[in-house]
Each structure stands twice: as structure tokens, then as C-alpha cells.
Design an enzyme around this catalytic site. Structure first.
Site, PDB file in Angstrom:
ATOM      1  N   ASP A 283       0.812  -1.220   0.000  1.00 34.71           N
ATOM      2  CA  ASP A 283       0.000   0.000   0.000  1.00 34.71           C
ATOM      3  C   ASP A 283       0.843   1.267   0.000  1.00 34.71           C
ATOM      4  OD1 ASP A 283       0.900  -0.520   2.615  1.00 34.71           O
ATOM      5  OD2 ASP A 283      -1.071  -1.214   3.252  1.00 34.71           O
TER       6      ASP A 283
ATOM      7  N   ASP B 164      -8.009  -3.240  14.103  1.00 32.56           N
ATOM      8  CA  ASP B 164      -9.377  -3.485  13.612  1.00 32.56           C
ATOM      9  C   ASP B 164      -9.432  -4.661  12.633  1.00 32.56           C
ATOM     10  OD1 ASP B 164      -8.121  -2.437  11.379  1.00 32.56           O
ATOM     11  OD2 ASP B 164      -9.500  -0.752  11.113  1.00 32.56           O
TER      12      ASP B 164
ATOM     13  N   HIS C 247      -7.513  -4.960   9.844  1.00 34.40           N
ATOM     14  CA  HIS C 247      -7.155  -4.699   8.444  1.00 34.40           C
ATOM     15  C   HIS C 247      -5.850  -5.396   8.070  1.00 34.40           C
ATOM     16  CE1 HIS C 247      -5.131  -0.748   9.920  1.00 34.40           C
ATOM     17  NE2 HIS C 247      -4.145  -1.520   9.477  1.00 34.40           N
TER      18      HIS C 247
ATOM     19  N   GLU D 251      -9.817  -2.046   5.176  1.00 36.17           N
ATOM     20  CA  GLU D 251     -10.481  -1.778   6.451  1.00 36.17           C
ATOM     21  C   GLU D 251     -11.740  -2.652   6.568  1.00 36.17           C
ATOM     22  OE1 GLU D 251      -8.926  -0.213   8.603  1.00 36.17           O
ATOM     23  OE2 GLU D 251      -8.358   1.842   8.113  1.00 36.17           O
TER      24      GLU D 251
HETATM   25  C1  F6R Z   1       1.102  -1.323   6.152  1.00 39.14           C
HETATM   26  C2  F6R Z   1      -0.004  -2.268   6.282  1.00 39.14           C
HETATM   27  C3  F6R Z   1      -0.850  -2.295   7.527  1.00 39.14           C
HETATM   28  C4  F6R Z   1      -0.023  -2.535   8.795  1.00 39.14           C
HETATM   29  C5  F6R Z   1      -0.933  -2.485  10.013  1.00 39.14           C
HETATM   30  C6  F6R Z   1      -0.178  -2.725  11.306  1.00 39.14           C
HETATM   31  O1  F6R Z   1       1.776  -1.524   4.929  1.00 39.14           O
HETATM   32  O2  F6R Z   1      -0.239  -2.989   5.375  1.00 39.14           O
HETATM   33  O3  F6R Z   1      -1.806  -3.309   7.400  1.00 39.14           O
HETATM   34  O4  F6R Z   1       0.604  -3.780   8.706  1.00 39.14           O
HETATM   35  O5  F6R Z   1      -1.575  -1.237  10.081  1.00 39.14           O
HETATM   36  O6  F6R Z   1       0.698  -1.673  11.549  1.00 39.14           O
HETATM   37  P1  F6R Z   1       1.781  -1.783  12.715  1.00 39.14           P
HETATM   38  O7  F6R Z   1       2.736  -2.826  12.313  1.00 39.14           O
HETATM   39  O8  F6R Z   1       2.424  -0.421  12.734  1.00 39.14           O
HETATM   40  O9  F6R Z   1       1.033  -2.112  13.952  1.00 39.14           O
END
Ligand code: F6R
Length: 260
Positions: free
Chosen positions: A67, A136, A138, A143
Site C-alpha cells: 500500500d 481493527d 485490516h 479496512e
Molecule cells: C502497512 C499495512 C498495515 C499494517 C498495520 C499494522 O503496509 O499494510 O496493514 O501492517 O496497520 O501496523 P503496525 O505494524 O504499525 O502495527
């Protein structure tokens, strides 16, 4: 799903790097999907160390990031272009022309997303996709209520996810509302998926992902349909799993030929 519980994020990140390094050694032109965020930092540190100390060769590896924020130039400090350079690409011998990160500045977003999907197909599909997970549920930035068959597209971040990303942007009000993200359908086509999760904050969502029903309200629960997903957790993230003892027992009794 295979659940591996490690003592801490350090050992978990090292194990994930070992699995990915083995794939790259067996298939030097492997296609690898990368995430960003806090979770994979130890994983990246280990890949960089293996490149420096053990000659792990990225020269023929093709990469696809999950992303990117919409509206950020690639040199913006909050962009995932900068993140990937800082934590991996700037330290290993991956070819610049083999790196793919969604273009947050694309003028024609639907066309850019279609091209991203085509590039993944042309590269032969993703051999191993590494994932983090949001509180959440994702994965990528799919989301809750994302279609479980979704493809690369624009998504709107929830208020909570924007708050979670505030630190990189000097406050939540500066976090972009929109991202380009691989879809859940895109992720599910990867041959192997490694999902990493650490810390007590992730424990409830990990339990719902693994032991709850498959539902678009918990996007990561779609991984229950994937034939080869491995979750690598630390003790804290595994804290709410009702069958943790069974997962530990399975890992301890893996046949030799299946060990990592
Ligand atoms: C980012 C991504 C998100 C993160 C998720 C967890 O490229 O794909 O799904 O993996 O938001 O973020 P952290 O690791 O910062 O808790």
C-alpha cells in the site's frame, strides 16, 4: 492456518526472515510482497543482516508493497517509498526496476490500480506475502467491510487507523484520508502468506482472526480460506487464543522435513 508463538518480536522477526531467505535461496527470482509499519522492523533488520553477513542475494528478487498513501510524493517522510528505502531497499542489492510500490500521486487512480494487478500477474504472482495487522483486523489497508474478493484500489482509512499513523505525520490531522492498497483477493492469491503480530494490543484481533468466523468486519479472517498462511506471533499477541496450547504442541511436533 499455522500458528507459531515465539517468545518476543526479536525471535519472531528472525524466524520470518529465515523463512523468506530460504524461499529466495531456493528461487532467486522470487516475488516478495512487503508491508510497512512497526511490526516488520525486526524482520527487515534480519534480512539486511543476512544480506551483509551471509550474502543473501536480492538482485533477481521482484517486490510489491501492499500500500501507499494517496497524495504523498515518494520523498515525503511519511511515505512508504521512504520507509522501504530506510528499512530495506537502501541496504540490499535489489534492482530498482524490480521494486513496485503503488503510486500515491497517480493522476488516474483506477488505471494505476489495474496496472499494479497486471504487474503482479506478469511477474508470475507473489511467492510470499508478509503482512502486519491493524487492531481493527485490516490487512494491507483493507479496512472492515472491505470485500473479501477486492483487488488493488483506493480505500478510505478509518479514524482509528489515521490516529494509529499520527506519529509519522506529526499529528493525526496530517494523515492522509486515502490510500491505494492491494485488495484482499489480491493478497489471497499469494502462494504463501506470513502474518506477523506483536504486543498485547493485537491479542483480541488475532483471536478473532484465527478462531472467530470469517467476516468482512474482520478482513484478516479471510486468511482462513488461504491454503498456506503462517501467523508468527509473540507471546503477548497470542494471549487471547483459546487453543494456544494446541498451536504450541503442533509446532513442537512438526516432522523434521517441515521444520523452518
Ligand atoms: C502497512 C499495512 C498495515 C499494517 C498495520 C499494522 O503496509 O499494510 O496493514 O501492517 O496497520 O501496523 P503496525 O505494524 O504499525 O502495527
Amino acid at each position: 492456518m499455522e500458528i507459531i508463538i515465539q517468545p518476543d518480536p526479536g525471535t519472531a522477526g528472525a524466524l520470518a526472515a529465515k523463512i523468506v531467505a530460504r524461499i529466495i535461496k531456493d528461487k532467486p527470482d522470487a516475488v516478495v510482497g512487503f508491508p510497512t509499519g512497526a511490526t516488520p522492523l525486526e524482520f527487515y533488520r534480519n534480512l539486511v543482516r543476512m544480506h551483509r553477513e551471509e550474502g543473501l542475494d536480492f538482485s533477481r528478487v521482484t517486490t510489491f508493497n501492499l500500500d501507499e498513501f494517496v497524495g504523498l510524493p515518494p520523498d515525503h517522510p511519511g511515505s512508504y517509498h521512504v520507509y522501504m528505502d530506510k528499512h530495506l531497499f537502501g541496504h540490499v542489492n535489489v534492482g530498482r526496476d524490480r521494486i513496485h510500490i503503488p503510486d500515491g500521486l497517480a493522476a488516474d487512480i483506477p488505471a494505476t490500480c489495474r496496472r499494479y494487478e497486471e504487474e503482479i500477474r506478469t511477474a508470475g504472482g507473489i511467492d510470499v506475502q508478509i503482512l502486519g495487522i491493524g487492531v481493527d483486523g485490516h490487512i494491507g489497508f483493507n479496512e472492515p467491510t472491505s470485500s473479501l474478493g477486492s483487488r488493488t484500489r483506493i480505500k478510505t482509512l478509518t479514524r482509528q487507523t489515521r490516529r494509529e499513523n499520527a506519529a509519522e505525520f506529526g499529528g493525526k490531522d496530517n494523515v492522509p484520508y486515502h490510500v491505494l492498497t492491494m485488495g484482499i483477493g489480491t493478497i489471497l492469491e499469494s502462494r504463501l502468506i506470513l502474518l506477523l503480530a506483536f504486543g498485547a494490543k493485537k491479542a483480541p484481533i488475532i483471536a478473532q482472526t484465527v478462531e472467530g468466523p470469517v467476516t468482512a468486519l474482520i478482513p484478516a479472517s479471510a486468511l482462513q480460506h488461504h491454503p498456506r498462511t503462517i501467523l508468527i506471533l509473540d507471546e503477548e499477541a497470542a494471549g487471547a487464543l483459546t487453543k494456544a496450547d494446541y498451536y504450541r504442541y503442533v509446532y513442537e511436533h512438526k516432522p523434521d522435513w517441515q521444520k523452518y
